[in-house]
Motif scaffolding. Sequence first.
Motif: not given
Length: 619
Positions: A427-451
């Motif tokens: 049920q995500d809106n069009e902006e989220l469907k078009i510009n992202t690959v979705g939301c974080i999954m359950s029991h999952t951590e993610a971070k974005v770091v400076d390489p």
Amino acid sequence: MSGLISSSLLRCCAHSLRSVDGLKHSKTWKSCNTSVLHWCRARSLHVDSPPHKPSLTTSYVHGTSTFPLIPLTVGQSLDNTVQRWPDREAVVFLQDGIRKTFAQFQQDVDKVAAGLLALGLKRGDRLGVWGPNIYEWILFQFASAKAGIILVSLNPAYQVKEVEFTLNKVQCKAVVCPTHFKTQKFCEMLREICPEIDLTPAGTVKSSRSCLGSARVPDLRMVIVTDSRQPGMLHVEDVMQAGESRHHKELMDLQSKLSFDDPINIQFTSGTTGSPKGATLSHHNIVNNAYFMGLRMGYTSIPQVRVCVPVPMYHCFGSVLGGMSMAMHGIKLVFPSPGYSSLANLEAIQSEKCNIVYGTPTMFTDLLSQPELHKYDLSSIEAGIMAGSPCPPEIVRKLRTDLNMKEITLAYGTTENSPITFLGFPQDNEELKINTVGCIMSHTEAKVVDPSTGEIVPLGASGELMIRGSCVMHGYWADPEKTGEVISQDRWYRTGDTASLNSLGYCRIEGRIKDMIIRGGENIYPAEIEQFLYTHPKVQEVQVVGVKDERLGEQVCACIRLKEGHISSTEEIRAFCKGQISHFKIPHYVIFVDSYPLTVSGKIKKNILKQDMEKKLGL
């Protein structure tokens, strides 16, 4: 993450814990506890339903859920589902005319599993499945798991050297394959690396205790053929008949001894940067990935889920989002054809009334471009999952308009993560469907770091995406050095992808770090240019690569596949870009192509495309 909490907050908590008179510091502790909870809430996200309130303040997110992780093996998961829906259809292989209910499928699985034990294979042994999407693929996927045998997914496009390498890397004792498929002659290739097969008398059933004596693949004990009978090789029917009552009892006793943490599947990476690496996944990895994917997609609330599965079973998309989801949620899988065919997909959707369609962006692009698309009744389609590579926004829009696929859902993951780590909500809106690959999954951590520093970047900033959780693989089989390169001591997996997070826990993938083009010191992400070029009315598909340049280091090269009946020129494409994107992002080279080099799972081999373009341009 503890380093992110202020030292004063930690000192406050430590002081309260050390206190002899807890009551004296109850107000301090309450204040400290409230601060910790507030800190946690700013970094965790409840994802049983779409998050609507922006809550993240940094590029770290932890997906939480009221649903616990499932502590079951693959076999136990299937058995549970069979008890609930024994007469419901589980799999349909249209081209071969095969239909199996859950009860029938379980019966076949148990026969094969007992047969494998009877032939001497044992818990922890490796069995390779090498072939296209046929019934025996999914049959041996579950039979091997039930017997505690580790399934090795072999790319059906492998040639002799590749299959020899993979069989030896994981010490496969058995291989299951058809005689041939299209130009691939599986049995011939196996005879080439193991000529000793021909020395076995016709009709002899070899057990795993009797070695074939091959110098090139010394661990191989047997080849099981799915179609015609071959000298020196077993047939699937031989395996199904091999199990006696004692082997079935052995199989039943084994179920309580298997651990859900046992490795159960080895998926080889594409090996574009060297020899293929065997990502080793456990029961726990794939059971939970499939379970929470199905919850996110709403499989538990749809009366009858009928999924069209054109993606290959040898890939996680097919075996986990397809095969394992069937076992977890009681859904029906419809396989249109052994190899990919757009027309077979359309026929399958129409005849089986599929309401969910799986595919890569390339597969969906081909589906939309079929001239006879309008002749098929596709009114049953409700949703789909697109994954495997970055998806152009234009394709998402067309799926919604041309196929009425209102609930197309984008997914992101890697083989090493079992595979899904981000998935949209239907049920995500069009902006989220078009510009992202979705939301974080359950029991999952993610971070974005400076390489370069490993520090978490500000919310919305780009960096390398890292993942931690129940989805992360055990490691690369027998390769601790390569495992150490991608999994840190604290179990963070380095994806190698450039990404950013928004305040709702949705992810935007900007490309591979290694695909980034550095032109005269400017960092350019191909995905950004590709998404813009997709808006050109004549462009069917586009891939952007960096090619060598003596002065600037690299130049931007756009490889464009035009829509049928259209022609264009370099000048037209460059003029379209002028004033719309930064001058340094405008393609210096524009090459019109008919196709791209693809892996069997539909991913574009950008490294090969780059080499081809440099050769074509004489660089």
